[in-house]
Design a protein around this motif. Structure first.
Motif, mmCIF file in Angstrom:
data_model
loop_
_atom_site.group_PDB
_atom_site.id
_atom_site.type_symbol
_atom_site.label_atom_id
_atom_site.label_comp_id
_atom_site.label_asym_id
_atom_site.label_seq_id
_atom_site.Cartn_x
_atom_site.Cartn_y
_atom_site.Cartn_z
ATOM 1 N N VAL A 167 0.867 -1.181 0.000
ATOM 2 C CA VAL A 167 0.000 0.000 0.000
ATOM 3 C C VAL A 167 0.899 1.225 0.000
ATOM 4 N N GLN A 211 1.696 -3.277 -5.546
ATOM 5 C CA GLN A 211 0.772 -2.406 -6.261
ATOM 6 C C GLN A 211 0.997 -2.528 -7.765
ATOM 7 N N GLN A 267 -5.792 4.045 1.572
ATOM 8 C CA GLN A 267 -5.336 3.361 0.368
ATOM 9 C C GLN A 267 -5.396 1.857 0.539
ATOM 10 N N HIS A 310 -7.439 -0.629 -1.840
ATOM 11 C CA HIS A 310 -6.868 -1.851 -2.432
ATOM 12 C C HIS A 310 -7.750 -3.052 -2.140
ATOM 13 N N THR A 330 -10.120 -5.268 -4.714
ATOM 14 C CA THR A 330 -9.988 -6.721 -4.832
ATOM 15 C C THR A 330 -11.328 -7.394 -4.596
ATOM 16 N N LYS A 342 -14.904 1.295 -2.907
ATOM 17 C CA LYS A 342 -13.819 1.577 -3.856
ATOM 18 C C LYS A 342 -13.985 2.962 -4.479
#
Length: 1385
Positions: free
Chosen positions: A12, A400, A675, A679, A683, A735
């Motif tokens: 991250v 990332q 962040q 992430h 996902t 998100k």
């Protein structure tokens, strides 16, 4: 979020929040010139972690570390903290004419200092920085920002030889040993710099703790175990075929000695005792390789690496990375003492790894963390537990991914806005990459160093648009052509950003805290953290051969798990970029996920191989529905967890509570947590998307694919697909808002929002100050975390700790991340996120949030409608807002936020229902916004809720009345007033109605309202207002007069006008006031004349007054008791009013003619007023006043005569002034056709008065004559004529009084002639002397006086004789008449 953690990690990034990172530059010019033939060292990096940064959560150094990176002659140091913002935390040191060697930077902490050690190819440097703990002795730091330890770097004299020293001979290494070094500080304070010698071995440069000017010592550690003391640097000869050059160095202090370890290019591990300067260990590392791989000894070991660590179980451990081509592995050894001054090693573990290029690795007490670069220069990070990992399988770190190389733009999207949103997304590019791309795009044009994110966005837009405009050669082109040009140039700039972001993302080192086990990657342009990966995410992200063990995934059978994940992996790989974009666009536009999944699946069905592969894998799933349901439940964040509102650690000290509240509160921590959430939510979005596609595919394949047949299909269709669809939408919301930048808000909008929150009693809502989000490039989720999410998540973390659960740094990250996601989860009862958006004026995001969840989320429906109403209000769409407020009212008693909103404020509100309290809050808000029409509508609706609550009904009717009145709806306002059940409120409304309508001059409505049962109240209100305001400004008396006239109550109307007239006479001494007073008396007179005569009277109160000379009476307590006062009244009839009217008229005439006399005339009585009028020359008014009050006219004739006298002898100026008062006394009945002077007009006026107002015995004539004669003015003939006709005797006496003997004698002679019958009509004698007529008489007394005076005056003898003769004639006639009368008797 799923509570089960996997063995893997995710990367991250922690991007900086500032648009331009500010490094303070410090230049150190210690070397005079660069060495000849020097090579350029590669970039390197590292980090320093405080000793108690992980053990003591409440310490000032908790979660705090310093990272550095080297490049050429520069060292960049940045101090990071997750618990607070650091000031002056970035420094760039430049060593002139030198190059920093890799591994030549180290930081060591002592009791009071943090020591920075730097080794270059020509010099060594030691810098003492203050340690944070002595600076902040009290760990409870309450400041939002604290100073970094790097603050004072610029204050140090770094060029001083006490801090720096030159290496005796320039280090110009070559070959594989280039720049290998290790730096450490002994317990005595000596700084040691171990450098790989170009000739083999190790050279150690020592700076003593108390060094003198440039003093240093150089020692060489050789493989012959012989120590030599050198005064200079002497290169050694080549030894053998294989080079023993050092490939990697490491140092560890042991008791009072320092052990220097080196792995050399000849694959030997060597260790020296620095105290004895002897080699105490040498072993061949090829011996730890498998037998089949031992041929690797013929290759150079330049890529070997060495790391050391200490652990409680194994003591001193070291890990050696053997970079043999195609035979790369890690060897973990334990260092053991053998005999005296000798050591041996024992293998702990042998770990094989991939063949990528190793960048860096870290050895901890139990793990190895390694960083590689693959053939495409992508970072590969893995970790492994070298003690308990029997299989030798590495745990993958999911790094990332690079930003997408292509931006898909829909036909309904603007290319510029789309690219700007992508480029300036909070998680896409660093500011440094955008600035560098902008500089290249503008060909080196400078960027403002203090540019904000908003300013940088404008600069980018301007640069691309200018580039586009300069490339256009045609004046006209179609819209499609312009769109194509936009895409072309914006894609070029986007490519530049990608290029520089890739450069900045180049990994330099990996760092793991030995205390907290916090792992991070140090990259060229920024820092990224390695956070634990949840098990379900690891399953989805891993390949099929990297599944977890069954203990890690309790929610599903192991075989079904593997088969299900294999199917999802096939779908993941089969979904093209365009398909993914279509589905994401559908979610963005609020379309049904099931419908979009169906459309995507139709495109995927064309891929026969993929469908067949999935179909085969589905055969391996024993219970598909159970496996999918278990997976979906694992990712479902719906919970009834209560995050609470109490303080942290209520029993602990203030310092502990403050430190706990600051845990993970810095901007770095905010960026890190949000962040990470982005992430994970991204996902999970892909996972739920693929699950939904798989379920749709199962429905399409039919019963023969599933073991359960039709029942399985029904369960999939009615249970699993809706659940997967809802989860997909929920994760997409997370998100979306984690990647949506906050909107900049103007200061006036913030102030208005605070006012609205105060109206709702939500002023404690979580909000940032000003436009912090936009200024710092925060996402909406970052804004939420910083305002209130952090506090709630930390409370949840400490509640877990209070339950006795041991929490590591990785555990705390997972717990906070889980809590943050649960706080944001739309299906949970918590409503903090929308409340935060509202408090921070993020109405665009708030409206977007309600839109995204509105079609499927059944939780907080009413609260969402309320928030949507707030958005509509902010956008000026009041009627839409009202509809949403109404829709939210039905959910008030069901949802926590609305219950809090409708909370009890006071005892009065406690009696109301929650819905009614909600209505009152909304009404207050609408009033603050300024929407009275909506207030009326909502208050009318709220009346239905207050059927049995009289006080609430009264308050609502009062609101309705107020806003109807403000809008000018007078009839509706009156109806609301009448409906009000509370008499006191009704009276208040009535009073307001009267005042407002009077101010608006809408008196017709006010007078013509019926006022059922309110007549006396209206009269009382108007009377009280009339008596309490200025008479000339307001017209309440006229209103009250019209009110009574309209109801035919003439006596009341007259009384009102009479009161007004009396007040005007007392309070307003001006022409305007007198005019108004005259009109008032006229109106009062008219009112009485409309009444029958016997009832034509008025009652006028007499003002109370104290009794003069009365002594006060006291009661037994000594208090003064006022005696009762009998109220008196005056009864006024019509004639009394007429008198007052006449006085007022005269006062007005006087004030108009002579304004200076207005003040005096205001309180003058009839007598005084007459004198004032006469002084002003207003004789007509004075005559009228005298006539009404039966006053004598003598003062009038006296004043008028005097004016005639003055005018007679005055000049032209006096005559000009005389026309003013003559005009005021104009005789309307006299028409003068001849031109006359002012004197003539004055005498004519006097003549008229004497003619019109005769007096008994010619008193007025005598008065005028006396006035004239007293001033020596001869009387006019007409005056004498008039006077002798009225009273000749009196005229004779006046002549005698003024010694006018001639005139007196002539008068007597004429008078006697008149008596004798000659001209008797001129003396007012009806019949002359005759025996038949009534007797006549002569004033013998004044005649005798006259004759005596004439006799004594010689000049009058002739006149005397005439008079004697005339008297003789008269006497004869009298005698004759007497005889006749006697004869006739």
């Amino acid at each position: 979020m799923a509570a089960t953690l996997g063995e893997s990690f995710i990367e991250v990034g922690a991007f900086e929040q500032e648009a331009v990172q500010r490094f303070r530059e410090v230049e150190i010019k210690f070397a005079s010139a660069p060495p000849t033939g020097a090579v350029k060292f590669p970039d390197s990096a590292g980090a320093f972690h405080y000793a108690d940064g992980g053990d003591k959560m409440h310490s000032i150094t908790s979660n705090r570390f310093i990272s550095w990176s080297t490049s050429g002659d520069a060292v960049q140091l940045v101090e990071h903290s997750l618990n607070g913002n650091l000031l002056n935390n970035a420094v760039r040191l430049r060593f002139g004419n030198c190059q920093v060697v890799p591994g030549g930077v180290a930081m060591v902490e002592t009791l009071n200092n943090v020591v920075l050690l730097v080794a270059t190819n020509q010099s060594v440097h030691r810098m003492l920085l203050p340690h944070p703990k002595p600076v902040y002795r009290n760990d409870a730091v309450t400041e939002l920002h604290i100073q970094s330890v790097l603050t004072d770097v610029i204050k140090l004299n770094l060029d001083d030889s006490c801090c720096s020293a030159a290496i005796p001979a320039p280090l110009t290494p070559a070959g594989g040993a280039a720049g290998v070094s290790a730096v450490w500080l002994t317990q005595h304070g000596d700084a040691n710099y171990a450098l790989a010698s170009p000739a083999g071995g190790v050279v150690v440069v020592t700076q003593p703790a108390k060094a003198r000017q440039g003093e240093c010592f150089v020692s060489e550690l050789k493989t012959s175990w012989v120590m030599r003391r050198l005064s200079g640097w002497i290169p050694s000869a080549m030894r053998g075929e294989q080079s023993d050059d050092v490939a990697s160095l490491a140092v560890r202090e042991l008791d009072d000695d320092s052990l220097v370890l080196a792995v050399c290019q000849d694959h030997k591990l060597r260790m020296w005792s620095f105290r004895d300067q002897t080699c105490v260990l040498e072993t061949d590392m090829l011996g730890y390789m498998p037998v089949a791989w031992k041929g690797g000894g013929r290759w150079s070991g330049a890529g070997h690496r060495l790391r050391l660590t200490s652990c409680s179980a194994s003591g001193l451990c070291l890990a050696v990375y053997l970079a043999v081509p195609h035979r790369r592995q890690f060897v973990v050894l334990q260092l053991l003492p053998a005999d005296t001054n000798r050591y041996s090693v024992e293998r702990i573990s042998l770990l094989f790894c991939t063949q990528e290029t190793l960048v860096d690795f870290v050895l901890t007490s139990a793990d190895i963390w390694a960083l590689w670069l693959d053939d495409n220069d992508n970072a590969v990070v893995k970790c492994i537990n070298f003690e308990h990992n029997v299989s030798g399988q590495w745990n993958q770190v999911f790094v990332q991914p690079r930003p997408e190389e292509e931006v898909l733009i829909g036909m309904d999207q603007d290319p510029r806005e789309t690219y700007l949103d992508v480029i300036f997304s909070p998680l896409r590019f660093t500011a440094a990459a955008i600035v560098k791309a902008l500089q290249i795009f503008r060909r080196g044009a400078d960027i403002l160093p203090d540019a904000s994110w908003e300013g940088l966005r404008k600069e980018v837009t301007l640069a691309v648009e200018n580039k586009l405009q300069s490339s256009v050669t045609e004046f006209e082109f179609s819209q499609d052509e312009y769109r194509h040009l936009q895409v072309e140039f914006w894609s070029k700039f986007y490519a530049c950003c990608l290029q520089y972001q890739e450069v900045l993302a180049t990994p330099l080192a990996i760092s793991v805290s030995p205390h907290s086990h916090m792992a991070c990657l140090i990259k060229k342009g920024f820092l990224s953290f390695l956070l634990p990966c949840f098990a379900v995410d690891q399953l989805y992200l891993s390949s099929d051969d990297q599944f977890l063990t069954e203990d890690d995934m309790p929610f599903v059978d192991e075989a079904d798990k593997a088969a299900l994940m294999s199917c999802l992996h096939v779908l993941r790989d089969g979904v093209s970029l365009e398909m993914a974009h279509d589905m994401e666009s559908a979610l963005q536009h609020g379309e049904s996920p099931e419908r979009s999944a169906k459309l995507v699946l139709e495109k995927m069905l064309a891929q026969d191989n993929m469908i067949e592969d999935i179909q085969n894998k589905l055969q391996d799933v024993c219970n598909l529905t159970a496996a999918v349901l278990g997976l979906l439940k694992e990712v479902d964040l719906e919970t009834d967890l209560d995050f609470g509102d109490g303080p942290l650690f209520p029993g602990e000290s203030m310092s502990v509570r403050v430190s706990a509240s600051q845990l993970y509160s810095s901007t770095t921590a905010v960026s890190l947590m949000c962040q990470a959430l982005s992430h994970v939510s991204a996902t999970r979005t892909l996972l739920c998307r693929d699950v939904l596609l798989l379920l749709k595919l199962c429905l399409w394949l039919g019963e023969h694919v599933l073991p359960g047949g039709a029942s399985q299909l029904l369960r999939i269709q009615y249970e699993l697909i809706p659940l997967a669809s809802q989860l997909l939408s929920s994760y997409f919301v997370l998100k979306h808002f984690s990647r949506s930048a906050g909107v900049q808000v103007a200061d006036d909008a913030v102030d208005a929002n605070l006012q609205h929150l105060s109206a709702l009693h939500l002023s404690d809502a979580p909000a940032l100050t000003g436009s912090t989000a936009a200024a710092s490039h925060q996402s909406a989720v970052e804004m939420f975390y910083q305002s209130c999410g952090h506090k709630l998540a930390i409370r949840h973390l400490f509640s877990r700790m209070a339950d006795g659960i041991a929490v590591t740094w990785n555990d705390s990250m997972a717990i906070i991340l889980q809590a943050l996601a649960q706080l944001l989860w739309p299906s949970n009862s918590t409503f903090h996120f929308p409340e935060c958006l509202m408090a921070n004026c993020q109405y665009t995001h708030l409206q977007d949030y309600v839109r995204l969840i509105g079609s499927w989320c059944q939780v907080n429906v009413g609260s969402s409608r309320f928030m949507l109403a707030q958005c509509y209000l902010a956008n000026g769409e009041g009627h839409k807002a009202l509809r949403c407020f109404q829709e939210a009212a039905s959910e008030v008693e069901k949802e926590d936020f609305l219950m809090k909103l409708s909370g009890v404020e006071d005892e009065r509100a406690a009696a109301c229902s929650p819905t009614l309290r909600y209505y009152n809050k909304v009404l207050r808000l609408l009033e603050d916004v300024g929407l009275p029409e909506l207030v009326i509508q909502l208050a009318t609706l709220a009346l239905a809720e207050a059927v049995y609550d009289v006080s609430s009904q009264a308050a609502l009717w009062t609101r309705i009345f107020k806003h109807h009145l403000d809008l000018g709806h007078n009839n509706e306002a009156y109806e609301a007033l009448v409906q009000n059940p509370d008499s006191s409120m009704q009276l208040d409304c009535l009073r307001q109605l009267v005042v407002v309508l009077c101010e608006r001059a809408q008196l017709h409505d006010l007078v013509h309202f019926s006022y059922v049962n309110l007549h006396d109240e209206v009269v009382g209100i108007i009377e009280s207002r009339a008596r309490g305001v200025d008479l000339l400004t307001h017209n309440y008396y006229e209103l009250l007069y019209a009110f009574h006239i309209n109801r035919h109550n003439y006596r009341k109307a007259g009384t009102v006008m009479l009161e007004l007239a009396m007040r005007l006479g007392r309070e307003v001494c001006s022409v305007r006031g007198l005019k108004k007073q005259v009109n008032c008396f006229l109106a009062a007179i008219n009112c009485l004349r409309l009444i029958r005569p016997e009832y034509a009277w008025m009652v006028l109160p007499v003002p109370e007054s104290e009794r003069p000379g009365a002594s006060p009476k006291r009661n037994s307590d000594g208090d003064v008791v006022s005696p009762p006062v009998k109220r008196q009244v005056h009864i006024l009839e019509l004639r009394d009013l007429e008198k007052e009217f006449m006085i007022a008229t005269c006062r007005l005439a006087l004030a108009q003619h002579h304004p200076q006399a207005a003040t005096v005339a205001g309180g003058a009585g009839p007598h005084e007023l007459v004198r004032l009028l006469l002084d002003a020359g207003l004789f007509m008014c004075a005559r009228q006043l005298c006539n009404v009050f039966k006053l004598p006219l003598a003062p009038l004739f006296d004043a008028l005569t005097f004016r005639c006298i003055k005018l007679q002898f005055g000049g032209e100026e006096a005559q000009n002034e005389a026309w003013l008062w003559l005009a005021a006394n104009q005789l309307s009945s006299v028409v003068n056709t001849k031109e006359s002077s002012a004197v003539d007009e004055a005498w004519r006026l006097l003549f008229w008065f004497l003619s019109e107002f005769p007096s008994s015995d010619g008193l007025h004539h005598r008065q005028v004559l006396v006035k004239l004669l007293s001033h020596g003015v001869p009387p006019p003939d007409w005056l004498v004529k008039f006077y002798k006709e009225v009273n000749a005797a009196a005229l004779l006496r006046v002549f005698l009084n003024f010694d006018l003997l001639d005139e007196a004698a002539e008068l007597v002679i004429e008078y006697i002639d008149a008596l004798l019958g000659r001209g008797h009509q001129y003396f007012g004698i009806k019949t002359p002397l005759s025996a038949r007529n009534p007797s006549v008489w002569l004033p013998y007394t004044p005649i005798d006086q006259l004759m005596a005076a004439l006799k004594d005056t010689r000049s009058k003898q002739g006149l005397y004789e005439r008079l004697v003769d005339k008297l003789a004639d008269y006497h004869k006639m009298v005698a004759k008449a007497t005889r006749i009368m006697l004869a006739t008797r």
